[in-house]
Design a protein around this motif. Structure first.
Motif, PDB file in Angstrom:
ATOM      1  N   PHE B  27       0.815  -1.220   0.000  1.00 33.26           N
ATOM      2  CA  PHE B  27       0.000   0.000   0.000  1.00 33.26           C
ATOM      3  C   PHE B  27       0.849   1.269   0.000  1.00 33.26           C
ATOM      4  N   GLU B  63      -4.443   6.233 -12.508  1.00 32.02           N
ATOM      5  CA  GLU B  63      -4.831   5.110 -11.643  1.00 32.02           C
ATOM      6  C   GLU B  63      -3.663   4.563 -10.812  1.00 32.02           C
ATOM      7  N   LEU B  65      -2.174   4.836  -8.119  1.00 32.92           N
ATOM      8  CA  LEU B  65      -2.318   5.514  -6.823  1.00 32.92           C
ATOM      9  C   LEU B  65      -1.468   4.883  -5.727  1.00 32.92           C
ATOM     10  N   ASN B  66      -1.061   3.652  -5.909  1.00 37.99           N
ATOM     11  CA  ASN B  66      -0.175   3.013  -4.924  1.00 37.99           C
ATOM     12  C   ASN B  66       0.576   1.860  -5.601  1.00 37.99           C
ATOM     13  N   LYS B  68       0.415  -1.360  -5.315  1.00 41.07           N
ATOM     14  CA  LYS B  68      -0.429  -2.468  -5.774  1.00 41.07           C
ATOM     15  C   LYS B  68      -1.094  -2.144  -7.112  1.00 41.07           C
ATOM     16  N   LEU B  69      -1.548  -0.898  -7.239  1.00 41.67           N
ATOM     17  CA  LEU B  69      -2.225  -0.504  -8.484  1.00 41.67           C
ATOM     18  C   LEU B  69      -1.238  -0.357  -9.636  1.00 41.67           C
ATOM     19  N   ALA B  72      -0.754  -3.831 -10.836  1.00 35.25           N
ATOM     20  CA  ALA B  72      -1.940  -4.292 -11.577  1.00 35.25           C
ATOM     21  C   ALA B  72      -1.996  -3.668 -12.967  1.00 35.25           C
TER      22      ALA B  72
END
Lengths: 396, 80
Positions: B27, B63, B65-66, B68-69, B72
């Protein structure tokens, strides 16, 4: 449950039951009647009936439920019944058993009751007349006087087998409430939830009910009143699937489906249950709305519109019912990890988590805790209020 | 041995932001890492495009934003 003296000619009651394969199996196990016309599809296909027919006495057994639990209820001794089986009943049929008092004999304390059964197409499948004697409990002379004061807190959760519904049922039971809840389809899960509530040591009543159907809600109210004698709190957490649909492809039927659950269902339930709360001059009503009514998402017009209507309806009733001691409040969750959002792409959920100050999706227990607070006396000075359970996504 | 996408993203973040790779959790975001400001974010996007040989759309950049994203998004482009 009316006393014999309170029952009048013309009084009615209903029981609704959807016939399942499991019902047939249980009936066969209990009675030993495994006639192939009832249980063997191949055999039945070679008869003029083409498909298996439900045992007539299985359907008729719900007359017993009606007489024994609703009209006249406890103390009823059924001593005569005529029956005519008019139309075959199949697995999947939804039977509505209707009773109406035709005659009342005060001296003998007996009733003559019309007992007809209809299917979901309103075809009369069984006709009959029951004769019932009504006994009343003998109260010992030294028994304490009956008190109108209800001491045990009781709650009804509409949509109790869903993600938020189940968490609410369990949280309320944990907080000391006896809990009744409705479900629509998932009978097995409903039975599991009942076991969990009873393991906590609280009473639990489970009713299958489509709350958009006024008749089913009336039957629900009779059951809850009979089992609990009154109601402290009602929680509306029923919802349906909310697929993303562009306005161009949207049909009114989809809008209506959402209004039926969120507005008509709430309307029907409150019509049936508010009088119980009025008689106690106290009640807590909690409606689950949605963050999306303040922070809309694309392609969810039916869901957002119906939830917005529920929000308005709740505030209007909060104002009207406040003088009667009934509080109406709302819990507005953000995206909550339940079966309802199982089809939402993982990345979309991750984006919501990242945009949420508390960095995660809501859990059903987060919502249930807020519901529990609004059902409890700790929130008695709140009405028309909304608790937003969304990790800080909307700050108003 | 080929490194996984999350490890490669973590190494790029570490190099661009000047923080130890093991301090970058799932995160990690501009809210949790002081060094991750808007200028560094642009450098990060360029470094990720170079590392993976891809090009991010405007929407994909927004997108990220962190951590993890970002992983992805890269996996989505690579079809991993």
């Amino acid at each position: 449950m009316p006393r014999f003296e309170e029952i009048k000619v013309g009084d009615t009651a209903v029981v609704v039951h959807a016939i399942t394969e499991k019902d047939i199996q249980r009936f066969v196990d209990l009675t030993g009647d495994d006639n192939r016309i009832h249980v063997d599809k191949e055999y039945a296909s070679h008869t003029p009936l083409k498909k298996p027919v439900v045992h007539g006495m299985l359907g008729a057994s719900f007359i017993s439920t009606l007489i024994g639990t609703k009209l006249p209820g406890d103390g009823a001794l059924w001593f005569s019944q005529s029956l005519e089986f008019l139309f075959p009943v199949r697995v999947g049929d939804v039977l509505t058993v209707r009773a109406e008092v035709l005659k009342k004999h005060d001296g003998e304390r007996t009733l003559e009751i019309r007992t007809d059964i209809y299917n979901q197409d309103n075809q009369k499948v069984t006709a009959g007349t029951a004769k019932v004697k009504v006994y009343e409990e003998e109260v010992p002379k030294d028994a304490p006087p009956a008190s109108a004061e209800q001491t045990q807190e009781t709650a009804l959760v509409i949509g109790g087998s869903g993600g938020i519904g189940e968490a609410s049922v369990l949280a309320l039971a944990g907080a000391g409430f006896d809990v009744a809840f409705t479900y629509l389809k998932n009978e097995e899960k409903a039975a599991q939830i009942k076991e969990k509530v009873e393991a906590i040591g609280r009473k639990c009543v489970v009713c299958r009910a489509d709350v958009a159907d006024e008749g089913q809600v009336k039957a629900l109210a009779q059951t809850v009143e009979r089992k609990f004698g009154g109601l402290t709190a009602i929680v509306f957490s029923a919802t349906g699937k909310a697929p993303a649909i562009k306005f161009g492809a949207l049909e009114w039927g989809e809008m209506q489906r959402h209004f039926n659950v969120h507005v008509k269902g709430t309307f029907n339930v409150l019509k049936a249950f508010v009088p119980m709360m009025e008689s106690r001059k106290y009640g807590k009503i909690v409606c689950v709305t949605s963050m999306y009514i303040e922070y809309p998402s694309t392609d969810l017009a039916p869901y957002i519109t119906a939830k917005s209507a529920l929000n308005g309806f709740s505030k209007a009733l909060a104002l009207e019912l406040a003088p009667k001691g009934i509080r109406v409040n709302m819990v507005s969750p953000g995206m909550t990890e339940t079966d309802l959002v199982a089809a939402v792409p993982q990345k979309a959920k991750m984006l919501i988590e990242a945009r949420t100050p508390l960095q995660r999706l809501s859990q059903p227990s987060d919502v249930a805790n807020a519901i529990c607070f609004l059902a409890s006396p700790q929130s008695d000075f709140l009405t028309g209020e909304t608790i937003r359970v969304n990790g800080g996504q909307t700050m108003i | 041995m080929t490194q996984s996408v999350p490890d490669r993203v973590r190494n790029v973040l570490s190099a661009v932001l000047g923080v130890p790779a093991d301090s970058i959790g799932e995160f990690a975001s501009p809210q949790t890492l002081e060094a991750w400001d808007s200028l560094k974010h642009m450098n990060l996007v360029l470094a990720l495009e170079e590392e993976f040989g891809v090009s991010f759309s405007d929407e994909q950049m927004l997108e990220m934003l962190n951590f993890k994203l970002i992983v992805a998004t890269v996996q989505e482009i690579l079809g991993a």
